[in-house]
Design a protein around this motif. Structure first.
Motif, PDB file in Angstrom:
ATOM      1  N   SER A 157       0.825  -1.209   0.000  1.00 38.63           N
ATOM      2  CA  SER A 157       0.000   0.000   0.000  1.00 38.63           C
ATOM      3  C   SER A 157       0.860   1.260   0.000  1.00 38.63           C
ATOM      4  O   SER A 157       0.489   2.268  -0.582  1.00 38.63           O
ATOM      5  CB  SER A 157      -0.951  -0.004   1.187  1.00 38.63           C
ATOM      6  N   ASP A 158       2.028   1.182   0.632  1.00 36.24           N
ATOM      7  CA  ASP A 158       2.897   2.362   0.652  1.00 36.24           C
ATOM      8  C   ASP A 158       3.562   2.583  -0.700  1.00 36.24           C
ATOM      9  O   ASP A 158       3.745   3.715  -1.133  1.00 36.24           O
ATOM     10  CB  ASP A 158       4.017   2.192   1.693  1.00 36.24           C
ATOM     11  N   THR A 207       5.965   5.703  -1.918  1.00 35.35           N
ATOM     12  CA  THR A 207       5.593   7.040  -1.464  1.00 35.35           C
ATOM     13  C   THR A 207       5.194   7.004   0.007  1.00 35.35           C
ATOM     14  O   THR A 207       4.036   7.104   0.354  1.00 35.35           O
ATOM     15  CB  THR A 207       4.418   7.589  -2.282  1.00 35.35           C
ATOM     16  N   LYS A 246       4.653   8.238   3.572  1.00 38.39           N
ATOM     17  CA  LYS A 246       4.510   9.479   4.331  1.00 38.39           C
ATOM     18  C   LYS A 246       4.633   9.133   5.796  1.00 38.39           C
ATOM     19  O   LYS A 246       4.046   8.154   6.245  1.00 38.39           O
ATOM     20  CB  LYS A 246       3.134  10.110   4.070  1.00 38.39           C
ATOM     21  N   GLN A 252      -9.904   6.697  -4.172  1.00 36.55           N
ATOM     22  CA  GLN A 252      -9.671   8.131  -4.392  1.00 36.55           C
ATOM     23  C   GLN A 252      -9.994   8.464  -5.846  1.00 36.55           C
ATOM     24  O   GLN A 252      -9.974   7.595  -6.707  1.00 36.55           O
ATOM     25  CB  GLN A 252      -8.209   8.486  -4.106  1.00 36.55           C
ATOM     26  N   THR A 274      -5.574  10.222  -9.911  1.00 39.33           N
ATOM     27  CA  THR A 274      -4.429  11.099  -9.682  1.00 39.33           C
ATOM     28  C   THR A 274      -3.747  11.428 -11.010  1.00 39.33           C
ATOM     29  O   THR A 274      -3.301  12.545 -11.225  1.00 39.33           O
ATOM     30  CB  THR A 274      -3.411  10.400  -8.756  1.00 39.33           C
ATOM     31  N   ALA A 278       3.377  20.706  -9.015  1.00 44.67           N
ATOM     32  CA  ALA A 278       3.051  21.225  -7.693  1.00 44.67           C
ATOM     33  C   ALA A 278       2.987  20.088  -6.684  1.00 44.67           C
ATOM     34  O   ALA A 278       2.868  18.921  -7.055  1.00 44.67           O
ATOM     35  CB  ALA A 278       1.712  21.942  -7.747  1.00 44.67           C
ATOM     36  N   GLY A 333       1.620  17.485  -4.376  1.00 44.90           N
ATOM     37  CA  GLY A 333       0.364  16.743  -4.387  1.00 44.90           C
ATOM     38  C   GLY A 333      -0.201  16.521  -5.768  1.00 44.90           C
ATOM     39  O   GLY A 333      -1.281  15.957  -5.924  1.00 44.90           O
ATOM     40  N   SER A 334       0.545  16.906  -6.778  1.00 40.58           N
ATOM     41  CA  SER A 334       0.014  16.759  -8.128  1.00 40.58           C
ATOM     42  C   SER A 334       0.203  15.335  -8.666  1.00 40.58           C
ATOM     43  O   SER A 334      -0.310  15.012  -9.734  1.00 40.58           O
ATOM     44  CB  SER A 334       0.687  17.775  -9.060  1.00 40.58           C
ATOM     45  N   GLY A 335       0.970  14.517  -7.974  1.00 43.62           N
ATOM     46  CA  GLY A 335       1.100  13.127  -8.401  1.00 43.62           C
ATOM     47  C   GLY A 335       2.457  12.770  -8.971  1.00 43.62           C
ATOM     48  O   GLY A 335       2.596  11.758  -9.639  1.00 43.62           O
ATOM     49  N   LYS A 336       3.474  13.580  -8.659  1.00 40.01           N
ATOM     50  CA  LYS A 336       4.815  13.298  -9.180  1.00 40.01           C
ATOM     51  C   LYS A 336       5.350  11.972  -8.625  1.00 40.01           C
ATOM     52  O   LYS A 336       5.787  11.101  -9.377  1.00 40.01           O
ATOM     53  CB  LYS A 336       5.781  14.431  -8.810  1.00 40.01           C
ATOM     54  N   SER A 337       5.286  11.849  -7.314  1.00 30.46           N
ATOM     55  CA  SER A 337       5.795  10.615  -6.697  1.00 30.46           C
ATOM     56  C   SER A 337       4.992   9.417  -7.154  1.00 30.46           C
ATOM     57  O   SER A 337       5.533   8.323  -7.349  1.00 30.46           O
ATOM     58  CB  SER A 337       5.738  10.725  -5.174  1.00 30.46           C
ATOM     59  N   GLU A 369      12.796  14.435  -5.868  1.00 29.12           N
ATOM     60  CA  GLU A 369      13.159  15.607  -5.067  1.00 29.12           C
ATOM     61  C   GLU A 369      14.321  15.337  -4.114  1.00 29.12           C
ATOM     62  O   GLU A 369      14.209  15.552  -2.919  1.00 29.12           O
ATOM     63  CB  GLU A 369      11.949  16.087  -4.256  1.00 29.12           C
TER      64      GLU A 369
HETATM   65  N1  ATP Z   1       0.429   5.454  -0.715  1.00 32.74           N
HETATM   66  C1  ATP Z   1      -0.635   6.222  -1.024  1.00 32.74           C
HETATM   67  N2  ATP Z   1      -1.869   5.762  -0.754  1.00 32.74           N
HETATM   68  C2  ATP Z   1      -2.957   6.515  -1.059  1.00 32.74           C
HETATM   69  N3  ATP Z   1      -2.898   7.713  -1.633  1.00 32.74           N
HETATM   70  C3  ATP Z   1      -1.705   8.228  -1.948  1.00 32.74           C
HETATM   71  C4  ATP Z   1      -0.512   7.504  -1.659  1.00 32.74           C
HETATM   72  N4  ATP Z   1       0.538   8.246  -2.077  1.00 32.74           N
HETATM   73  C5  ATP Z   1       0.007   9.383  -2.606  1.00 32.74           C
HETATM   74  N5  ATP Z   1      -1.325   9.379  -2.515  1.00 32.74           N
HETATM   75  C6  ATP Z   1      -2.209  10.444  -3.031  1.00 32.74           C
HETATM   76  O1  ATP Z   1      -1.894  10.754  -4.368  1.00 32.74           O
HETATM   77  C7  ATP Z   1      -1.856  12.141  -4.575  1.00 32.74           C
HETATM   78  C8  ATP Z   1      -0.531  12.562  -5.172  1.00 32.74           C
HETATM   79  O2  ATP Z   1       0.492  12.327  -4.232  1.00 32.74           O
HETATM   80  P1  ATP Z   1       2.020  12.348  -4.598  1.00 32.74           P
HETATM   81  O3  ATP Z   1       2.791  11.892  -3.453  1.00 32.74           O
HETATM   82  O4  ATP Z   1       2.204  11.612  -5.867  1.00 32.74           O
HETATM   83  O5  ATP Z   1       2.259  13.902  -4.863  1.00 32.74           O
HETATM   84  P2  ATP Z   1       3.607  14.640  -5.182  1.00 32.74           P
HETATM   85  O6  ATP Z   1       3.387  15.368  -6.474  1.00 32.74           O
HETATM   86  O7  ATP Z   1       4.746  13.714  -5.122  1.00 32.74           O
HETATM   87  O8  ATP Z   1       3.667  15.690  -4.028  1.00 32.74           O
HETATM   88  P3  ATP Z   1       4.964  16.238  -3.240  1.00 32.74           P
HETATM   89  O9  ATP Z   1       5.611  17.259  -4.151  1.00 32.74           O
HETATM   90  O10 ATP Z   1       4.396  16.881  -2.070  1.00 32.74           O
HETATM   91  O11 ATP Z   1       5.825  15.090  -2.942  1.00 32.74           O
HETATM   92  C9  ATP Z   1      -2.129  12.794  -3.240  1.00 32.74           C
HETATM   93  O12 ATP Z   1      -3.464  13.286  -3.240  1.00 32.74           O
HETATM   94  C10 ATP Z   1      -1.979  11.696  -2.221  1.00 32.74           C
HETATM   95  O13 ATP Z   1      -2.974  11.825  -1.225  1.00 32.74           O
END
Ligand code: ATP
Ligand code: MG
Lengths: 409, 236
Positions: free
Chosen positions: A402-403, A406, A408, B18, B21, B40, B42-46, B173
């Motif tokens: 599930s993680d 990414t 957190k 959800q 993304t 940005a 939370g935009s979904g890069k990771s 990052e």
């Molecule tokens: N393991 C997870 N399980 C459920 N939802 C997730 C998970 N990881 C990310 N998300 C959701 O997916 C969306 C995008 O998250 P992500 O981590 O990809 O953003 P990001 O662009 O990497 O942000 P940041 O620059 O802050 O790292 C977010 O709304 C987050 O809540």
């Protein structure tokens, strides 16, 4: 994988060490219960062999056996010399050895008997008694010492000792006016034989006779070496007759007697003690379980702070199965280490208490290699540890899925 | 076979329970290219990087890495593929704290025979070389990773990602915890080392000022049809 698991455990030294100690102690306990039981039984079983029947005054079989062979507890009643002679003269009887108990030398039991004892008493694997020094007593006021008795009394051939009436150590009247010469010391047997002092029946009569000199003058009119005895050890010509003879002696006409077959009575004794043993087993198993649950707790608690670690491992190519295996490996390593430590602890305890237990009870706990039953118990602990580890491992597996990458915090 | 190291077609992904993304009609990264992916928070890069690494799979669409369609691989083989072909650097906490810096670097080849075979020298020596070039002293290399500074930790992570010359380097990052000066030096080192190996680099950031150091730059919002108004708002 093994290296990773080891390093990860070492990183959490303190909590892991505490868990290992907790499990080790519980494993030692679990093994001790088994070992004590096994060795006591073996010791007891080794003490009499070759004696087919023991006859004594009416009473409980267990009490008669414990008193006559193991010198545990005392006998209040006696059987008459006439009954002994009658029984000994029967056709089926190959040999009969009278013993008279109830006296002591500095707390060590005195066994008054005949030279038949030395000839017929067998222990362990039909082993006969042997003399380490000197000879068996031939006359009045001579004594032979068991190996341990000789050591405890610090007496040797040529020394003399005095017998106290009663089995207590100090409080009874000792008779310095009746020195008894040590004429022999027995070879060590590892049985209660070692603890005892052996004299002739006449010697005891004399000691008692002197005591009663003023009140009872016509003591030596009889030809008997003793008025009464505590028990008789019997050897049969035809072993299978034991059961029939036992029944006959149990319903002996002239006086109420109890007869027993040592092996059978011992088995009954163990059966009675079984409940007790099972309780101890159950309790120590619970203690082990508590130890293992402690391990489970630290593994589960660590999962949260290790999410990052799991993600890193995932990133370098570890699959969820690998993480699952990692946690199982850690748990198995902990239980394995703890189980071995427990075994070590058991040996250490045994080694340090061996002397005390031997002098106190006559039971020699030998430091032998773990028995099959002990390996079984250890195996079960490790298996239990393995099974419990599946819980955190499964959680790590789910978590890593599930993680993903990414995590957190 | 295309010349792209990474090619996405019609990829849609949403986390369990959800709203979507990612919804990317097409995106590709040239072989041996260096790509800056900006977006940005939370935009979904990771999330996108997780898909590239094969840790998560899209509900729809095709991801091709080095000519291999990830969807065709079993979960197990995707793990193996990642071990063999991808070096990954996180934003922070890249290392196992109880291993030494050197052992952390060696983790990079532990799960991949291919990457071990690509080494010219024994793994230990290669790891040692990398770390030395990245400015870690012998003593620091043998220290538990937990005792290194954040910047040093990131350099160890870079060495781990690059050891055994994987075809693709993904960095999520990795410089966000570094100050501007150390950040630029880190990026230069990273690009220099991956250039030597011919490694394709995908570097994620929310900081637009880094674009000049990379050959290509993509805004996630340009390729992603899902617009997360919330995310844009809190970034602004
Ligand atoms: N393991 C997870 N399980 C459920 N939802 C997730 C998970 N990881 C990310 N998300 C959701 O997916 C969306 C995008 O998250 P992500 O981590 O990809 O953003 P990001 O662009 O990497 O942000 P940041 O620059 O802050 O790292 C977010 O709304 C987050 O809540
Ligand atoms: Mg991110």
């Amino acid at each position: 994988m093994l290296k990773l698991a080891t390093k990860s455990l070492l990183n959490r030294k303190v909590s892991v060490l505490l868990t290992v100690v907790a499990i080790a102690v519980s494993v030692a306990l679990l093994l001790a219960v088994e070992r004590v039981k096994e060795q006591v039984q073996e010791n007891f079983a080794n003490t009499v062999s070759g004696t087919d029947l023991i006859v004594g005054p009416r009473g409980s079989q267990t009490q008669l056996l414990l008193a006559s062979v193991f010198h545990i507890g005392s006998m209040t009643n006696t059987m008459s010399w006439a009954s002994f002679e009658d029984i000994a003269s029967r056709r089926e009887i190959s040999w009969a050895v009278p013993i008279s108990l109830g006296d002591s030398v500095q707390g060590l039991p005195v066994v008054a008997t005949t030279d038949g004892y030395f000839k017929h008493y067998k222990y362990a694997n039909q082993q006969a008694l042997e003399l380490n020094q000197g000879r068996w007593f031939e006359a009045n006021e001579q004594a032979v010492l068991g190996a341990e008795a000789a050591q405890q009394l610090q007496k040797n051939v040529g020394d003399s000792l005095t017998i106290a009436h009663g089995s207590g150590g100090l409080s009874f009247s000792e008779h310095d006016q009746h020195p008894i010469a040590v004429v022999g010391v027995l070879e060590r047997t590892g049985t209660p034989v070692d603890q005892a002092v052996y004299v002739s029946l006449e010697t005891i009569e004399t000691v008692h006779g002197i005591e009663q000199q003023h009140s009872d003058e016509h003591h030596h009119e009889h030809h008997h070496p003793a008025e009464s005895i505590s028990a008789a050890l019997l050897g049969l010509k035809v072993k299978p007759l034991a059961l029939r003879l036992q029944r006959e002696f149990n319903t002996y006409d002239a006086e109420p007697l109890t007869a027993l077959m040592p092996g059978l009575t011992l088995q009954q004794l163990w059966k009675t003690l079984n409940v007790f043993e099972q309780t101890l087993n159950g309790m120590s198993a619970l203690v082990v379980l508590i130890g293992l649950i402690g391990m489970l707790t630290i593994l589960l608690a660590s999962l949260r702070e290790r999410r990052r670690e799991m993600a890193v491992l995932r990133a370098v190519g570890a699959g969820p199965v690998t993480l699952f295996t990692l946690l199982v490996t850690e748990a198995v390593l902990v239980t394995l280490a703890a189980t071995l430590a427990g075994l070590g602890l058991l040996y250490a305890l045994q080694w340090s208490l061996q002397g005390v237990i031997h002098t106190q009870t006559g039971i020699l706990f030998s430091l032998n290699f773990p028995t099959a039953a002990e390996w079984w118990r250890m195996g079960l602990v490790v298996v239990a540890g393995f099974l419990l580890s599946l819980i955190p491992a499964w959680r790590a597996y789910r978590q890593s899925l599930s993680d993903g990458l990414t995590v957190k915090v | 076979m295309s010349t792209a190291a990474v090619e996405l077609t019609d990829v849609k992904f949403s986390w369990p329970a959800q709203r979507p993304t990612l919804d990317i009609p097409h995106w590709q990264v040239e072989q041996a290219g260096t790509m800056l992916l900006r977006g940005a928070s939370g935009s979904g890069k990771s999330t996108l990087l997780s898909l590239l690494a094969g840790v998560n799979t899209p509900q729809q669409g095709k991801i091709e890495l080095l000519g291999t369609d990830l969807a065709r691989l079993s979960a197990r083989n995707r793990d193996k593929f990642r071990a063999d072909h991808i070096g990954y650097i996180f934003q922070q906490f890249n290392l196992l704290p109880y291993l030494s810096a050197l052992d952390n670097v060696l983790l990079g080849v532990q799960f991949s025979k291919q990457r071990r075979q690509r080494l010219r020298d024994p793994a230990e020596k290669t790891a040692n070389d990398y770390l030395t070039r990245l400015g870690l002293s012998q003593r620091q290399q043998h220290q538990p990773a937990a005792e290194l500074s954040v910047g040093q930790q990131q350099r160890v992570a870079a060495a781990r990602a690059l050891i055994g010359a994987p075809e693709l380097l993904i960095a999520d990052e990795p410089t966000s915890a570094l100050d501007a000066d150390r950040r630029d030096r880190f990026i230069n080192l990273l690009l220099e080392l991956s250039n030597a190996n011919g490694t394709t680099v995908i570097f994620v950031t929310h900081d637009a000022s880094l674009a000049k150091q990379f050959q290509f730059c993509t805004e996630l919002s340009d390729i992603n049809r899902v617009t997360s108004s919330l995310a844009e708002a809190d970034d602004a």
